[in-house]
Design a protein around this motif. Structure first.
Motif, mmCIF file in Angstrom:
data_model
loop_
_atom_site.group_PDB
_atom_site.id
_atom_site.type_symbol
_atom_site.label_atom_id
_atom_site.label_comp_id
_atom_site.label_asym_id
_atom_site.label_seq_id
_atom_site.Cartn_x
_atom_site.Cartn_y
_atom_site.Cartn_z
ATOM 1 N N TYR A 119 0.929 -1.200 0.086
ATOM 2 C CA TYR A 119 0.059 -0.128 0.030
ATOM 3 C C TYR A 119 0.817 1.143 -0.048
ATOM 4 O O TYR A 119 0.722 2.162 -1.016
ATOM 5 N N CYS A 120 1.784 1.419 1.015
ATOM 6 C CA CYS A 120 2.518 2.521 1.048
ATOM 7 C C CYS A 120 3.777 2.630 0.479
ATOM 8 O O CYS A 120 4.684 3.542 0.459
ATOM 9 N N LYS A 121 4.392 1.302 0.046
ATOM 10 C CA LYS A 121 5.624 1.092 -0.454
ATOM 11 C C LYS A 121 6.871 1.452 0.526
ATOM 12 O O LYS A 121 7.887 1.899 -0.105
ATOM 13 N N LYS A 122 6.452 1.100 1.722
ATOM 14 C CA LYS A 122 7.784 1.181 2.521
ATOM 15 C C LYS A 122 7.939 -0.020 2.964
ATOM 16 O O LYS A 122 7.603 -1.059 2.775
ATOM 17 N N ILE A 123 9.606 -0.185 3.584
ATOM 18 C CA ILE A 123 10.260 -1.264 3.716
ATOM 19 C C ILE A 123 10.395 -1.401 5.154
ATOM 20 O O ILE A 123 10.570 -0.431 6.060
ATOM 21 N N ARG A 124 10.204 -2.527 5.835
ATOM 22 C CA ARG A 124 10.356 -2.618 7.250
ATOM 23 C C ARG A 124 11.807 -3.076 7.524
ATOM 24 O O ARG A 124 12.266 -4.128 6.844
ATOM 25 N N ASP A 125 12.398 -2.232 8.129
ATOM 26 C CA ASP A 125 13.822 -2.534 8.454
ATOM 27 C C ASP A 125 14.185 -3.670 9.522
ATOM 28 O O ASP A 125 13.159 -4.070 10.162
ATOM 29 N N ASN A 128 12.004 -3.311 12.802
ATOM 30 C CA ASN A 128 10.516 -3.612 12.903
ATOM 31 C C ASN A 128 9.834 -1.972 12.549
ATOM 32 O O ASN A 128 8.793 -1.572 12.876
ATOM 33 N N TYR A 129 10.981 -1.111 11.818
ATOM 34 C CA TYR A 129 10.432 0.138 11.403
ATOM 35 C C TYR A 129 10.234 0.284 10.037
ATOM 36 O O TYR A 129 11.256 -0.083 9.342
ATOM 37 N N TRP A 130 9.136 0.942 9.739
ATOM 38 C CA TRP A 130 8.663 1.111 8.069
ATOM 39 C C TRP A 130 9.540 2.430 7.642
ATOM 40 O O TRP A 130 9.259 3.366 8.212
ATOM 41 N N GLN A 131 10.311 2.379 6.709
ATOM 42 C CA GLN A 131 11.224 3.256 6.397
ATOM 43 C C GLN A 131 10.764 3.489 4.565
ATOM 44 O O GLN A 131 10.678 2.629 3.980
ATOM 45 N N GLN A 132 10.720 4.850 4.244
ATOM 46 C CA GLN A 132 10.757 5.090 2.704
ATOM 47 C C GLN A 132 11.744 4.202 1.902
ATOM 48 O O GLN A 132 12.988 4.150 2.413
ATOM 49 N N ILE A 133 11.281 3.700 0.772
ATOM 50 C CA ILE A 133 12.282 3.297 0.053
ATOM 51 C C ILE A 133 13.558 3.859 -0.105
ATOM 52 O O ILE A 133 14.781 3.405 -0.019
#
Length: 159
Positions: A119-125, A128-133
């Motif tokens: 949906y948001c195209k973010k990556i989970r590092d 466990n934090y969602w980060q912009q590609i």
């Protein structure tokens, strides 16, 4: 550049049928065709979910006005060439298509390996934090990867 057999279709609807049955990654289409025009064909190609990316080049005898270019872009066209066709120009655009398709294939492979939110195209590092590609890639490769920087560079070159 790879060589390949080029399937030719007489209409947009014939091209659409062929796309359903064959693995086609590049379409070079005329804007004006019987039954289904090039813009309609492009919209249908873009509406397919889960399919491999198809690079779409639109040829037209129409004036390359801002309005026509916007209509093509809004339909999802990747590249726009006016007739009469300059085959050297087409060759260069096909080389660009080849690179972009290689990158989209690599990105798809990465998406299968990396936890990316569809949906948001973010990556989970790892934390466990969602980060912009862009930030994720920049941290790991040191490259400046963003659409904004690419647009800025093109504007700078155009000056």
């Amino acid at each position: 550049v790879q060589t390949c057999a080029l399937p030719i279709s007489g209409s947009g609807s014939e091209a659409w049928e062929r796309l359903q049955n064959d693995r086609i990654r590049v379409i070079v289409s005329d804007w004006t065709m019987p039954v289904m025009d090039g813009l309609h064909l492009c919209r249908r190609v873009r509406e397919r979910s889960g399919a491999e990316y198809v690079y779409f080049i639109l040829l037209t005898g129409r004036d390359a006005t801002q309005e026509n270019r916007m209509a093509a872009t809004d339909a999802g066209v990747d590249d726009f060439l006016s007739k009469p066709l300059d085959f050297g120009e087409l060759w260069m655009r096909l080389r660009v298509a080849e690179r972009i398709l290689r990158y989209t294939t690599q990105l798809r492979q990465l998406e299968e390996l990396l936890p990316i939110c569809s949906y948001c195209k973010k990556i989970r590092d790892d934390g466990n934090y969602w980060q912009q590609i862009e930030a994720y890639i920049s941290e790991r490769t040191g490259s400046d990867f963003s659409l904004d920087s690419a647009v800025g560079e093109v504007r700078e070159l155009a000056r």
